[in-house]
Scaffold this motif. Sequence first.
Motif, PDB file in Angstrom:
ATOM      1  N   PHE A  76       0.720  -1.046   0.218  1.00 60.25           N
ATOM      2  CA  PHE A  76       0.040   0.274   0.096  1.00 60.25           C
ATOM      3  C   PHE A  76       0.947   1.163   0.154  1.00 60.25           C
ATOM      4  O   PHE A  76       0.949   2.027   1.205  1.00 60.25           O
ATOM      5  CB  PHE A  76      -1.020   0.065   1.224  1.00 60.25           C
ATOM      6  CG  PHE A  76      -1.891  -1.308   1.501  1.00 60.25           C
ATOM      7  CD1 PHE A  76      -2.944  -1.174   0.584  1.00 60.25           C
ATOM      8  CD2 PHE A  76      -1.064  -1.955   2.199  1.00 60.25           C
ATOM      9  CE1 PHE A  76      -4.121  -2.229  -0.018  1.00 60.25           C
ATOM     10  CE2 PHE A  76      -2.134  -3.437   2.225  1.00 60.25           C
ATOM     11  CZ  PHE A  76      -3.393  -2.974   1.852  1.00 60.25           C
ATOM     12  N   PRO A  77       1.546   1.624  -1.046  1.00 64.77           N
ATOM     13  CA  PRO A  77       2.238   2.806  -1.213  1.00 64.77           C
ATOM     14  C   PRO A  77       1.636   3.945  -0.824  1.00 64.77           C
ATOM     15  O   PRO A  77       2.533   4.829  -0.204  1.00 64.77           O
ATOM     16  CB  PRO A  77       3.077   2.308  -1.877  1.00 64.77           C
ATOM     17  CG  PRO A  77       2.502   1.847  -3.392  1.00 64.77           C
ATOM     18  CD  PRO A  77       1.698   0.300  -2.180  1.00 64.77           C
ATOM     19  N   ASP A  78       0.636   4.051  -1.218  1.00 65.70           N
ATOM     20  CA  ASP A  78       0.052   5.579  -1.206  1.00 65.70           C
ATOM     21  C   ASP A  78      -0.472   5.564   0.407  1.00 65.70           C
ATOM     22  O   ASP A  78      -1.065   6.975   0.704  1.00 65.70           O
ATOM     23  CB  ASP A  78      -0.967   5.114  -2.251  1.00 65.70           C
ATOM     24  CG  ASP A  78      -2.375   4.336  -2.325  1.00 65.70           C
ATOM     25  OD1 ASP A  78      -1.991   3.651  -1.894  1.00 65.70           O
ATOM     26  OD2 ASP A  78      -3.523   4.640  -2.821  1.00 65.70           O
ATOM     27  N   GLN A  79      -0.715   4.621   0.848  1.00 70.79           N
ATOM     28  CA  GLN A  79      -0.951   4.704   2.190  1.00 70.79           C
ATOM     29  C   GLN A  79       0.306   5.346   2.876  1.00 70.79           C
ATOM     30  O   GLN A  79      -0.203   5.146   4.582  1.00 70.79           O
ATOM     31  CB  GLN A  79      -1.511   3.735   2.615  1.00 70.79           C
ATOM     32  CG  GLN A  79      -3.188   3.093   1.582  1.00 70.79           C
ATOM     33  CD  GLN A  79      -4.152   3.773   1.766  1.00 70.79           C
ATOM     34  OE1 GLN A  79      -4.586   4.052   3.165  1.00 70.79           O
ATOM     35  NE2 GLN A  79      -4.348   4.619   1.315  1.00 70.79           N
ATOM     36  N   MET A  80       1.525   5.521   2.474  1.00 76.62           N
ATOM     37  CA  MET A  80       2.701   5.084   3.975  1.00 76.62           C
ATOM     38  C   MET A  80       2.216   6.609   4.805  1.00 76.62           C
ATOM     39  O   MET A  80       3.011   6.791   6.195  1.00 76.62           O
ATOM     40  CB  MET A  80       3.845   4.813   3.291  1.00 76.62           C
ATOM     41  CG  MET A  80       4.566   4.092   3.090  1.00 76.62           C
ATOM     42  SD  MET A  80       4.012   2.652   4.044  1.00 76.62           S
ATOM     43  CE  MET A  80       5.326   3.366   5.828  1.00 76.62           C
ATOM     44  N   ASP A  81       1.968   7.505   4.814  1.00 72.93           N
ATOM     45  CA  ASP A  81       1.879   8.867   5.130  1.00 72.93           C
ATOM     46  C   ASP A  81       1.163   8.794   5.793  1.00 72.93           C
ATOM     47  O   ASP A  81       0.915   9.293   7.219  1.00 72.93           O
ATOM     48  CB  ASP A  81       1.560   9.862   3.977  1.00 72.93           C
ATOM     49  CG  ASP A  81       2.640  10.642   2.765  1.00 72.93           C
ATOM     50  OD1 ASP A  81       3.448  10.102   3.827  1.00 72.93           O
ATOM     51  OD2 ASP A  81       2.506  11.621   2.003  1.00 72.93           O
ATOM     52  N   GLY A  82      -0.025   8.283   5.417  1.00 75.15           N
ATOM     53  CA  GLY A  82      -1.242   8.229   6.331  1.00 75.15           C
ATOM     54  C   GLY A  82      -0.710   7.297   7.595  1.00 75.15           C
ATOM     55  O   GLY A  82      -1.580   7.022   8.697  1.00 75.15           O
ATOM     56  N   PHE A  83      -0.709   5.588   7.347  1.00 69.77           N
ATOM     57  CA  PHE A  83      -0.108   5.265   8.499  1.00 69.77           C
ATOM     58  C   PHE A  83       1.130   5.889   9.140  1.00 69.77           C
ATOM     59  O   PHE A  83       1.098   5.086  10.157  1.00 69.77           O
ATOM     60  CB  PHE A  83       0.848   4.198   7.707  1.00 69.77           C
ATOM     61  CG  PHE A  83       0.796   3.026   8.424  1.00 69.77           C
ATOM     62  CD1 PHE A  83       0.248   2.404   9.094  1.00 69.77           C
ATOM     63  CD2 PHE A  83       2.129   2.509   8.578  1.00 69.77           C
ATOM     64  CE1 PHE A  83       0.535   1.209  10.154  1.00 69.77           C
ATOM     65  CE2 PHE A  83       2.812   1.421   9.782  1.00 69.77           C
ATOM     66  CZ  PHE A  83       2.080   0.916  10.173  1.00 69.77           C
ATOM     67  N   ARG A  84       1.964   6.554   8.246  1.00 66.75           N
ATOM     68  CA  ARG A  84       2.483   7.216   9.511  1.00 66.75           C
ATOM     69  C   ARG A  84       2.053   8.326  10.330  1.00 66.75           C
ATOM     70  O   ARG A  84       2.139   8.234  12.298  1.00 66.75           O
ATOM     71  CB  ARG A  84       4.207   8.558   9.203  1.00 66.75           C
ATOM     72  CG  ARG A  84       5.221   7.328   8.831  1.00 66.75           C
ATOM     73  CD  ARG A  84       6.006   7.792   7.821  1.00 66.75           C
ATOM     74  NE  ARG A  84       6.618   6.971   7.161  1.00 66.75           N
ATOM     75  CZ  ARG A  84       6.914   6.944   5.546  1.00 66.75           C
ATOM     76  NH1 ARG A  84       5.705   7.826   5.009  1.00 66.75           N
ATOM     77  NH2 ARG A  84       7.354   6.147   4.724  1.00 66.75           N
ATOM     78  N   LEU A  85       0.903   8.914   9.674  1.00 67.24           N
ATOM     79  CA  LEU A  85       0.186   9.616  11.386  1.00 67.24           C
ATOM     80  C   LEU A  85      -0.831   9.154  11.905  1.00 67.24           C
ATOM     81  O   LEU A  85      -0.380   9.731  13.008  1.00 67.24           O
ATOM     82  CB  LEU A  85      -0.836  10.072  10.016  1.00 67.24           C
ATOM     83  CG  LEU A  85      -2.286  11.581  10.614  1.00 67.24           C
ATOM     84  CD1 LEU A  85      -1.286  12.238  11.070  1.00 67.24           C
ATOM     85  CD2 LEU A  85      -3.159  11.891   9.585  1.00 67.24           C
ATOM     86  N   LEU A  86      -1.135   7.954  11.064  1.00 71.96           N
ATOM     87  CA  LEU A  86      -1.272   7.364  12.337  1.00 71.96           C
ATOM     88  C   LEU A  86      -0.674   6.298  13.558  1.00 71.96           C
ATOM     89  O   LEU A  86      -1.184   6.402  14.678  1.00 71.96           O
ATOM     90  CB  LEU A  86      -2.451   5.491  11.888  1.00 71.96           C
ATOM     91  CG  LEU A  86      -2.885   4.086  12.695  1.00 71.96           C
ATOM     92  CD1 LEU A  86      -3.832   4.599  13.390  1.00 71.96           C
ATOM     93  CD2 LEU A  86      -2.769   3.402  11.786  1.00 71.96           C
ATOM     94  N   LEU A  87       0.774   5.985  13.227  1.00 75.31           N
ATOM     95  CA  LEU A  87       1.689   6.085  14.378  1.00 75.31           C
ATOM     96  C   LEU A  87       1.711   7.118  15.048  1.00 75.31           C
ATOM     97  O   LEU A  87       1.572   6.942  16.356  1.00 75.31           O
ATOM     98  CB  LEU A  87       3.007   5.851  13.955  1.00 75.31           C
ATOM     99  CG  LEU A  87       3.184   4.484  12.946  1.00 75.31           C
ATOM    100  CD1 LEU A  87       4.442   4.318  12.326  1.00 75.31           C
ATOM    101  CD2 LEU A  87       2.473   3.187  13.596  1.00 75.31           C
TER     102      LEU A  87
END
Lengths: 454, 94
Positions: A108-119
């Motif tokens: 899910f390369p396009d989700q990485m910014d969102g994933f970092r925000l979740l972290l």
Amino acid sequence: MSGMAAAIRLAHFGKDVCLLERHNVIGGLNSFYSIAGRKYDVGLHALTNFVSPGVKGTPLGKILRQLRISRDELDLNPQKFSRIAFPGINLKFGNEFALLEDEIAREFPDQMDGFRLLLKKISEWNDNELDYPDISARRVVSDCLTNPILIDMLFCPLMFYGNAREHDMEFGQYVILFKSLFYEGFARPFEGIRLMLRVVREKMKDAGVERCMKLGVKSIQSEGKRISGLELDNGRTITADKVISCAGWPETLRLCQDEPEDSNLGQLSFVETINILNRQPKELGIEDTIIFFNNSQIFEFCRPKELVDVRSGVICIPNNYDYSDNRQLDEGVVRFTAQAHFDAWRSLDENAYLKEKSYWFDALGKVGCKFLPTGSFDSIKEASIATDMFTPTTVKKFTGRFGGAVYGSPLKNKSGRTHLDNLFLCGTDQGFLGIVGAMLSGITIANLYGLRDD
Amino acid sequence: MTKQILNTMTKDGIKSIVLKIIAEIAPDEDLSNITPEVRLRDQLELDSMDFLDIVMELRKQYGIEVPEADYQELASLESCANYLEPKFAALQGS
């Protein structure tokens, strides 16, 4: 586990503690049983919250210190790796968080910014506060991630390993579970739950806990705002200055003759099938430790419409931990777990119960094996030398939880206080999760109400 | 703890008592290089649960009471010794 942890703390510091256990084995949900000389663990797929020696300030370190247990006593062996498996997509994870990050970056390369925000939101959450606000995890996660498949893939293990609420969970619980599964990780004593129970039993003995087995509490009697006595199964009534109940919140209210509200009865229970094999699972190509699978377009976590919802589940392979000194379990074990409907199971008569067990045993195995290298259930069945299965009614029978609710009530009582001044709650209904969480709950409640205010 | 040891309780003796308790609570901590003047929290990974345990072990093992308002007196080994010295001395009189 929570009640025993509380008992150890209190007795260690000089309180007279009596531990009442209705069953003939300690441990509650985390226990074991024997059939034909073979011992089966219940509850323990994995000890979550595992961190390597030297990592401090985490729940595992806290319980070891508070209960004066040394790490070596628990013989914790780390998982190899686990997997979240959805149709066409796999995310591997292990005890190093970077693996999961890499996997998400790949799928899910396009989700990485969102994933970092979740972290970031997870790290900013204050999980030291007992009384955190009830915020929807679905809402917080959806503010960070936009891909519904990734959202569900992250929810799937967290829900299966500790969520008492249908469809959604509190963000506070999401944080606790996320940390315990993904940031921390899985381990298992070579001997499984029996070793943990032995260690805890020894600590209780050393601390001077009086243990009464096969002796449950029939009712809690009160006068005004205080407990006046505990009526026991054997007809006797005993008194105590303070009572800590690990029977569950609605179950404890029922003992006080207060009817729990329906909204607070847990709806989520499980079946588990156990396949004992004549060879190591890796000989069948199965290398994973735990697999959380979902076989449909959406992932649903709720009481199923049928006896069992085989669309999703957990596969646990206790052989696939990295046991020190090249130890290897004598027999292969593959366990399949799925959501199940308590009332539907309870309504069956003896014959129908056995028939349904046998039907769902196969149905669950067949779906689960789609996510194993074996592909079909046949190779597991061919290697099988013994099987067993437990259902929501089994859970109810041995834990006393209404509805066989494995993770207790959807509403948690984080303060551990009740309508009676000297009655407190610990365990899963107080809001901590897993074996380590249960013990931390008992410790926290014992410290707060048993030791602090002397 | 025998009466005789209590009678000769020096500040250093108190420090080693506190260190012994910390070693029981947190066997995973390295206590070989503790600077007495520096806050324990800054040298060791001790949280509030651990400090509560130091207080309770003092009570359990030596009958010393530390009220909650005085917990900050246990911040460093040095402050522990200063604060606990009169309390140990009072035990001898009793």
